[in-house]
Structures are given as structure tokens and as C-alpha cells.
Design an enzyme around this catalytic site. Structure first.
Site, PDB file in Angstrom:
ATOM      1  CE  LYS A 116      40.833  47.096  36.642  1.00 59.83           C
ATOM      2  NZ  LYS A 116      40.181  45.900  37.185  1.00 59.83           N
ATOM      3  CG  ASN A 117      38.468  47.492  40.160  1.00 61.05           C
ATOM      4  OD1 ASN A 117      38.452  47.105  38.983  1.00 61.05           O
ATOM      5  ND2 ASN A 117      39.413  47.154  41.013  1.00 61.05           N
ATOM      6  NE  ARG A 135      36.706  37.273  39.174  1.00 65.83           N
ATOM      7  CZ  ARG A 135      35.766  36.520  39.712  1.00 65.83           C
ATOM      8  NH1 ARG A 135      35.544  35.323  39.244  1.00 65.83           N
ATOM      9  NH2 ARG A 135      35.011  36.989  40.678  1.00 65.83           N
ATOM     10  CB  CYS A 164      42.277  35.390  36.635  1.00 59.72           C
ATOM     11  SG  CYS A 164      42.315  36.126  38.250  1.00 59.72           S
ATOM     12  NE  ARG A 168      39.229  37.107  41.405  1.00 57.88           N
ATOM     13  CZ  ARG A 168      39.574  38.100  40.576  1.00 57.88           C
ATOM     14  NH1 ARG A 168      40.559  37.905  39.735  1.00 57.88           N
ATOM     15  NH2 ARG A 168      38.927  39.249  40.581  1.00 57.88           N
ATOM     16  N   PRO A 169      35.975  32.092  42.906  1.00 57.71           N
ATOM     17  CG  PRO A 169      35.653  31.250  45.055  1.00 57.71           C
ATOM     18  CD  PRO A 169      36.705  31.839  44.158  1.00 57.71           C
ATOM     19  CB  ILE A 170      30.544  33.124  41.293  1.00 51.90           C
ATOM     20  CG1 ILE A 170      30.257  31.732  40.686  1.00 51.90           C
ATOM     21  CG2 ILE A 170      31.461  33.935  40.395  1.00 51.90           C
ATOM     22  CD1 ILE A 170      29.344  31.740  39.506  1.00 51.90           C
ATOM     23  CG  ASP A 171      31.300  30.511  47.170  1.00 52.45           C
ATOM     24  OD1 ASP A 171      32.169  31.186  46.565  1.00 52.45           O
ATOM     25  OD2 ASP A 171      31.302  30.386  48.395  1.00 52.45           O
ATOM     26  CG  LEU A 172      30.752  34.280  49.073  1.00 52.79           C
ATOM     27  CD1 LEU A 172      31.746  35.298  49.623  1.00 52.79           C
ATOM     28  CD2 LEU A 172      30.077  33.519  50.215  1.00 52.79           C
ATOM     29  CG  ASP A 202      43.181  45.422  43.468  1.00 48.01           C
ATOM     30  OD1 ASP A 202      42.084  45.925  43.177  1.00 48.01           O
ATOM     31  OD2 ASP A 202      43.353  44.189  43.552  1.00 48.01           O
ATOM     32  CB  VAL A 206      42.506  39.553  49.457  1.00 46.50           C
ATOM     33  CG1 VAL A 206      41.267  39.585  48.587  1.00 46.50           C
ATOM     34  CG2 VAL A 206      42.397  40.577  50.590  1.00 46.50           C
ATOM     35  NE  ARG A 231      42.156  42.847  32.322  1.00 42.21           N
ATOM     36  CZ  ARG A 231      42.075  42.179  33.479  1.00 42.21           C
ATOM     37  NH1 ARG A 231      42.999  41.304  33.784  1.00 42.21           N
ATOM     38  NH2 ARG A 231      41.076  42.370  34.297  1.00 42.21           N
TER      39      ARG A 231
END
Ligand code: EPZ
Length: 417
Positions: free
Chosen positions: A22-23, A94, A118, A123-127, A306, A328, A398
Site C-alpha cells: 500500500k505504501n 492523508r 489522524c 501528522r504535520p506537513i512542515d517538512l 507500522d 515515531v 483500507r
């Protein structure tokens, strides 16, 4: 909301074929946006997450189709296309944020709803955004949206504060069409990054070091479509090994890549399980009394976050006490209250959990809170006395293709309601 009803019935036995990752599938579907022509991807698992990504690609003006032969095709002809993704799709998935890199590189402007957090964390997206800025993009945020624009991205040197998988993938995707060389340091090294780079290289991208902590990307004017078969799912592999372990199973997994599962295989052997590892198969033998272990999740090649929930369930029925440290994500112990309802003995202190395996579990009515926590409940149900009913199994479906069918193929008595 659907339910799984699981009643343990003797030891597990049989063979299960592991699906595509999936990933790996999600960033590779986004890579399809980088070429006008039609790319053909195989082993893309049929999941709600991959279907959601497909829907999003269509929304943005790309062509996407899943074919009867199991392949998925993606192309992104230039010309009219939407610039803003629909909120409901980004909220459902996401990883939809992974289209920002390709669209910024191809279209010069893209506006996406900020992906929600979630259950497992903010789950930030700053990077991601910091990397796009280094490459010359102008970033604007407001009203729950983020917009990035740049006539043509320029290569630059990016140092990631944390080896974020998504940020590494998004920035590699963008850098393939940037002018000049991009260097990403402290990059994530998960196998899915190397698979994305392998796919992009087939499209004509020039990438060195993917799968290590420093990646060099030499931008091109354009990329071509490609055919790519994605890697097996190492987390599904680990999940089925933990299922077999809890169910005292004599189980063989096919279509796997053992090299991607080393941290998990090492922990199972430390617990006392006998594993036979072939080129694309892993066999686990039953072990009546297995020992507990200590787990600390880390970016690859450390123990994968995971797999943390699944191993906590297995440790709940192991001999002795084990410690789980989740480094993590800030909130990835959602399975604990549900495991406690089944009689597990677990104490949490911040990001550390102490798991005492001395008690036998009993079946109960429990709720899946997220994908991997749900998998942990299935694992616990196999070692419990009596029936377990798991609610909200949409979370599980999912990320695990044909999950009930695969469980039945190794002898799990499971009904979906
Ligand atoms: C990917 O998520 C996976 N998802 C996750 O798998 C996996 O748990 C995670 O990587 C870690 O291995 C997909 O590949 C679709 P990250 P991602 O960015 O990319 C922080 C599953 O169960 N961070 O590596 O979102 C973040 O808060 C899912 O299959 C920032 O601070 O993970 C987290 O603490 C769950 N700023 C840490 O990094 C950023 O800009 C790891 O996140 C980005 C991330």
C-alpha cells in the site's frame, strides 16, 4: 459500520500470498502525474486507500483506471486540469498530499486542503513545505488550504529535521522535473522510497541514493510513462507472521521480500520462533511457549512503527514482560484500551508501554481505531478464549487486501457482518 466475528479454532495452517505494498502504491500512483503518456502499474492492491488516490487523480484531470488484468494505468495529459483537490478526498486519505510534488512540478501551481491529522498523531506537513520552498516554490496557507506555486522549480539542498517518509517521497517527485540537482539529506530510507525511485528511473528520472539517508535527484525537462510492478507489502508480511505466531500456526507466506522485513524477522526469532526464509517466501513454525521482547520503533532500518500495535498484541500472550517504546508517532497506543478489554496487562507511561504476557486473553467486543490497531485486535483474538467481535473494520480494509479471505485460507474462523 461492519464487523469481524472471530472464534479461535485450533492451530492455523496454510499458505497466504502477500499483496503489493500500500505504501509503495500510493506515491507511485502520484508519480503517474509526472508524464503525459500512460504508465502501467502492476500489483497495486485493491484497497479503499488506492481507490481514493485514483479518484483524486481523476478529480485533478488525470486518467486513471484499474483493469481486469489487475494492472492500473495513469496518465496526465497537459491542458485543462483542476488546481484544487476536493476536501472530502484529502480528508479520507492523508497520503493524497503526495500529489503536491508532481502537480507543482508539472503545472507550476497547486492548491490542496491541509491533510487532517489522524488517530495516531497530528501528522504535520512542515517538512514537505520547507523542501518545496528551498526549491523556489511560493507557499501560501489560509482557510484550511495550502497553495504552492513556482514557474519552474530549481534544485536545492534540503535537510529534513526528521526522516519523514512522505516528505522524502513528495520532494523526490517534485525534484525529478526541477532545474538542476536537488540533494535531500536525512532522507527516509524505507524500501518504499527505493521502489518509488526505481519506478521514476524507468520514467527517465536521474536519482542516486534512494533508500539511503542522502538522495541526489538531477532534474529533467520531462518524463516518460513506464511499466512498473510494485514491491510486496512488508507490513502485511509482518502482520501475517504475527497472526500465525499468535495462532500457533504452521504458515507459509508467498510473494514476499524477506530483506524488507529483517527487523520483524529478527524480533520473531528473538521470541523463539523458527523461521525458514526463501527468496520470496517465509515459513513460520508453531511455538507453544514464546518469550516476550522489547520493541523500540525507529525509522527504517529500525523496527517499523507500522508493526508496533501488532507486536504489542503478540507480546500480550508471550511469556514474561516486554517494553514497547513508540518514537515515531505521538499517539500510537490506541489499541491498548481495546486489548485491556480482552484481559491484556499493559501499562502506559507516555510513549512507553509495559506489556505483561502472563494472562490468557478472553474474547470481547472491541473497536478498531486505526488500521494497525485493528490488525492488533485480530491477532489478539486468535490467542483469546471465546468469540471476539471487532467493530469499525473499515479501518482494516483500507490497508489489507482481501483480508477475511486470506485469514480463512490459513484456518481463521472469521465472519464479516
Ligand atoms: C508513512 O506516513 C506511512 N504512510 C505510514 O504508514 C508510516 O507509519 C509512516 O510513513 C512512518 O513510517 C504511507 O506511506 C502512506 P512520516 P507519513 O512523514 O509519510 C513527522 C500505515 O499504517 N513529520 O514519516 O505520513 C510526523 O508527525 C501508515 O500504513 C513532521 O513532523 O509518515 C511523524 O511524527 C500509518 N513533519 C513522523 O514525522 C512533516 O512534514 C513520521 O511521519 C512530516 C512528518
Amino acid at each position: 459500520m461492519s464487523q469481524y466475528i472471530i472464534s479461535p479454532e485450533g492451530n492455523l495452517f496454510g499458505t497466504v500470498s502477500i499483496s503489493g505494498s500500500k505504501n509503495a502504491a500510493l506515491p507511485i500512483l502520484a508519480a503517474g502525474l509526472l508524464s503525459e503518456g500512460e504508465s502501467v502499474f502492476s500489483h497495486i492492491p485493491e484497497l479503499s486507500d488506492t481507490a481514493c488516490m485514483g479518484e483524486l487523480l481523476l478529480c485533478m484531470g488525470a486518467n486513471y483506471a484499474r483493469h481486469m488484468d489487475g494492472t492500473v494505468t495513469v496518465s496526465f495529459p497537459s491542458g485543462g486540469r483542476r488546481k484544487t483537490a476536493p476536501l472530502e478526498l484529502v480528508n479520507k486519505l492523508r497520503a493524497s498530499f503526495l500529489i503536491m510534488g508532481p502537480l507543482l512540478a508539472r503545472c507550476g501551481r497547486v492548491r490542496l486542503p491541509l491533510p487532517g491529522g489522524c488517530q495516531i498523531g497530528a501528522r504535520p506537513i512542515d517538512l514537505h513545505l520547507k523542501g518545496f520552498s528551498v526549491m523556489g516554490a511560493k507557499i501560501r496557507q489560509g482557510h484550511g488550504y495550502v497553495e504552492a506555486s513556482c514557474d519552474r522549480l530549481k534544485g536545492g539542498s534540503i535537510y529534513l529535521d526528521f526522516p519523514s517518509v512522505g516528505a522524502t517521497e513528495n520532494l523526490i517527485l517534485a525534484a525529478t522535473l526541477a532545474q538542476g540537482e536537488t540533494i535531500i539529506e536525512n532522507a527516509a530510507a524505507e524500501p518504499e522510497i527505493a521502489d518509488l525511485a526505481a519506478c521514476l528511473s524507468k520514467m527517465g528520472a536521474e536519482i542516486e541514493g534512494a533508500g539511503s539517508d542522502t538522495v541526489h535527484i538531477y532534474g529533467k525537462e520531462s518524463l516518460n510513462p513506464c511499466h512498473h510492478a510494485i514491491i510486496p507489502d512488508r507490513i502485511e508480511t509482518g502482520t501475517f507472521l504475527a497472526l500465525a505466531a499468535a495462532g500457533h500456526g504452521d504458515v507459509t507466506l508467498k510473494n514476499v521480500c524477506p530483506a524488507h522485513s529483517k527487523p520483524v524477522l529478527a524480533k520473531l526469532e528473538e521470541m523463539g520462533f523458527l523461521l525458514e526464509v526463501g527468496e520470496d517466501m517465509i515459513h513460520i513454525s508453531p511455538c507453544e511457549r514464546f518469550r516476550s521482547v522489547d520493541i523500540k520503533t525507529l525509522p527504517h532500518p529500525g523496527f517499523p512503527t507500522d508493526m508496533q500495535s501488532q507486536f504489542m498484541a503478540l507480546m500480550s500472550v508471550a511469556e514474561g514482560t516486554g517494553i514497547v517504546v513508540e518514537t515515531v508517532f505521538e499517539n500510537r497506543f490506541m489499541q491498548v484500551p481495546e486489548l485491556l478489554r480482552m484481559g491484556a496487562k499493559i501499562k502506559i507511561d507516555g510513549r512507553t508501554a509495559v506489556v505483561d504476557g502472563s494472562k490468557r486473553l478472553s474474547g470481547a467486543k472491541v473497536t478498531a481505531t486505526d488500521l494497525r490497531a485493528g490488525a492488533a485486535l485480530v491477532i489478539a483474538s486468535l490467542a483469546a478464549q471465546g468469540e471476539t467481535v471487532i467493530d469499525n473494520i473499515e479501518h482494516l480494509e483500507r490497508g489489507y487486501e482481501h483480508f477475511p479471505e486470506k485469514l480463512r485460507s490459513i484456518g481463521v474462523n472469521i465472519e464479516k457482518r
